[in-house]
Design an enzyme around this catalytic site. Structure first.
Site, short mmCIF file in Angstrom:
data_model
loop_
_atom_site.label_atom_id
_atom_site.label_comp_id
_atom_site.label_asym_id
_atom_site.label_seq_id
_atom_site.Cartn_x
_atom_site.Cartn_y
_atom_site.Cartn_z
N HIS A 159 4.53 -1.63 -5.33
CA HIS A 159 4.73 -3.04 -5.72
C HIS A 159 3.41 -3.79 -5.81
CE1 HIS A 159 4.33 -2.99 -1.39
NE2 HIS A 159 3.88 -4.23 -1.49
N SER A 205 3.96 -1.94 3.28
CA SER A 205 5.37 -2.24 3.02
C SER A 205 6.06 -1.07 2.33
CB SER A 205 5.51 -3.51 2.16
OG SER A 205 4.97 -4.61 2.84
N CYS A 247 0.75 0.13 -0.22
CA CYS A 247 0.74 -0.92 0.80
C CYS A 247 1.61 -0.47 1.96
CB CYS A 247 1.31 -2.20 0.14
SG CYS A 247 1.68 -3.54 1.28
N CYS A 298 -0.69 -8.03 -3.85
CA CYS A 298 0.00 -8.13 -2.56
C CYS A 298 -0.95 -8.28 -1.38
CB CYS A 298 0.95 -6.94 -2.36
SG CYS A 298 1.78 -6.95 -0.75
N HIS A 337 6.92 1.31 5.11
CA HIS A 337 8.13 0.87 5.82
C HIS A 337 9.37 1.24 5.00
CE1 HIS A 337 6.33 -1.23 9.17
NE2 HIS A 337 5.65 -2.06 8.40
#
Lengths: 360, 360
Positions: free
Chosen positions: A59, A40, A38, A160, A43
């Site tokens: 995650h 995220s 993902c 997610c 990041h």
């Protein structure tokens, strides 16, 4: 077990053997079967979210319950589950009012890691999970059961990206049949916002991106109109497609300030802008002018699509089984853990909707 | 008739005889009995809202129907009414969905004035009304009937300040019993937001201002806690008063960017900030950081307290008659039209909640 460890931001992950403890009270150890990559994670691995290496990201996962800690009541060994980052205590004043995604509870896992490397160093479980690994230990509240027949790769996406995009429409904004919707960004989250708008009976559903190939994908997920932002004044184009006044709901699924600003401009009087995409930490997002007041607009931040796992995941699984929710179509490529750096590079090049790491 | 004409921004108004036409189709001529001075009048008369002199301000008024134009169905000559700036067609796509305060209809009065001075110059009716004058012509939709027994000065306040503040709580945010509320600014609008929170059963109701005398007034209108922003870190103080997490609803009733920023910071996860106070035109208002998303907050612009005159005014009049809505207490001083410049100066010095111009 094998895990892909980040020892330095912006450097390749190191796939190596590390140690994982036993689950403690309320915790569950999952054998990971699939973990999607993902934005995220990106990041986090760029150092934009303030955590320090060594850490294991990942995650958006699915797997099988391997071992349960004391007091675990919600799952049993052998259950197939998705593994999310939504950790909720069920007892705080946010859980109590139906906002487990805003839980203020305190967990041992907030402060401790169950992972150590060969040198004995603690390794942070990134984004409350750490699923770029053969096993992960999470709180039982982070899990949602799935049918055994459901493919793990497809299921992992529910953890997610799907709920973030789809839930921002169906839960955060609670879009109703016949509402007009625009979605800025047609990546994994944006496509699911579009999919949520289609499931909710919205019309028109306007997809906005800079690549025609992505806009074609948006049509497959339910967009009724598309706008290439490279070639068009986006706000005017949206107004033209929504009887001159703008849409009732605009979803910003990319974190660029410019996109967010456009999303606040393209809604009609009384309209709602939902901010879904997460920019880098502490980046100022946008400014709003006086028209925001005189026209009675609103802006909502959507955290994890305001998802309540226990309520929402079973319904999404039903829709998937009925052929009404696209999940398989979101998967671009599958990679073994050993090729995770290649999988991440492909995401960074913008080639993939979702690349999924598959475990044996 | 006599009117207070603005010929130059920031200069005294000129009280002189001007000409008013007859009402046209759908329009109503009102003999003004009372007109309060609102901060929007001040913005207008400072030239901050882009209109050009000559103009007559005044938009928070009450009076008696003097003459009705062709096709007027909602009022009759002799009716006592309040005169508002909410002009609505009843047929556009905003009126149709219950948002008359966002009406997109087109009216002759949007482009024409019924006022001329002795030289024959057209005089703009400021803020859709022009009630700093013995008579005003407005669309019938801008009126709401009041009982003959109701004092005009008290009734006039219902036309703007009261509904803007009170409606932002009861209509825009729809605050429920037991919700926690903070109100920044305790002027005319802020006191009515506090009053709306008290009527809605909110607790705590935290009033924030820089003058202790105004905070005392806030207590009389229902504040359960007060914070002097000169002496305190406002955001922390609000959190301390709302179990450490912040309030569920914060209302920014002053247009200062700093106040608005604070109002976005003092709400808890899932909380709502309502922007009520109008700053000068085109002033950028605020920025929001990533916590806005992760904590699932929202910001709403409240236009005229989302008021539907036909529904809301009769109920407010009932509450006033029952002694549950304070109106008389909002009136600081009464002035004849000839002393309007003095009345405005007093507002500018911050001395008044509401100064009201009284006509014979």
């Amino acid at each position: 077990m094998k895990a892909a460890v980040c020892y330095e931001f912006n450097q390749p992950l190191v796939v190596e053997e590390i140690h994982i403890d036993a689950p403690q009270a309320g915790e569950v150890k999952i054998r990971i079967s699939a973990c999607a990559i993902c934005h995220s994670d990106i990041h986090l691995l760029k150092g934009e979210w303030g955590h320090q290496p060594p850490l294991v990201a990942g995650h958006e996962a699915a797997g099988v319950v391997e071992e349960i800690g004391p007091g675990v009541t919600e799952v049993q060994t052998g259950d197939h589950v998705i593994v999310t980052l939504i950790r909720s205590c069920g007892r705080c004043r946010f859980c109590t009012i139906g906002r487990p995604f805003n839980c203020a509870g305190d967990f041992k896992l907030d402060h401790e890691s169950r992972l150590r490397n060969a040198k004995g160093e603690a390794i942070t479980q990134g984004i409350k999970t750490g699923a770029f690994a053969q096993y992960a230990i999470v709180d039982q509240s982070q899990l949602a059961k799935i049918p055994e027949a459901m493919p793990f790769a497809s299921a992992s996406l529910l953890a997610c990206g799907v709920i973030t995009g789809l839930g921002s429409v169906t839960r955060t904004a609670q879009v109703k049949q016949g509402s007009s919707v625009a979605v800025i960004g047609t990546g994994g989250v944006g496509l699911n916002a579009i999919q949520g708008a289609a499931l909710s009976g919205a019309t028109p559903i306007i997809a906005i991106d800079v690549l025609d190939s992505k806009l074609e994908a948006a049509r497959r997920f339910g967009a009724t109109e598309t706008i290439n932002a490279e070639r068009t004044n986006v706000v005017e184009a949206v107004q033209d497609l929504s009887d001159g006044y703008g849409v009732e709901y605009a979803f910003a699924t990319v974190g660029h300030p410019e996109a967010i600003m456009q999303a606040t401009r393209m809604v009609r009087k009384g309209g709602t802008t939902v901010i879904v995409g997460m920019p880098a930490s502490d980046q100022a997002l946008f400014t709003i002018d006086t028209h925001f007041i005189t026209e009675g607009r609103q802006v909502i931040g959507s955290n994890m699509g305001s998802t309540r796992l226990l309520v929402d995941i079973p319904r999404l699984i039903e829709l998937y089984a009925q052929g009404r929710l696209k999940l398989d179509e979101l998967i671009s490529n599958r990679y073994p853990l050993e090729q995770i750096n290649e999988a991440i590079a492909s995401v960074l090049r913008g080639e993939a909707l979702r690349n999924v790491i598959m475990f044996d």
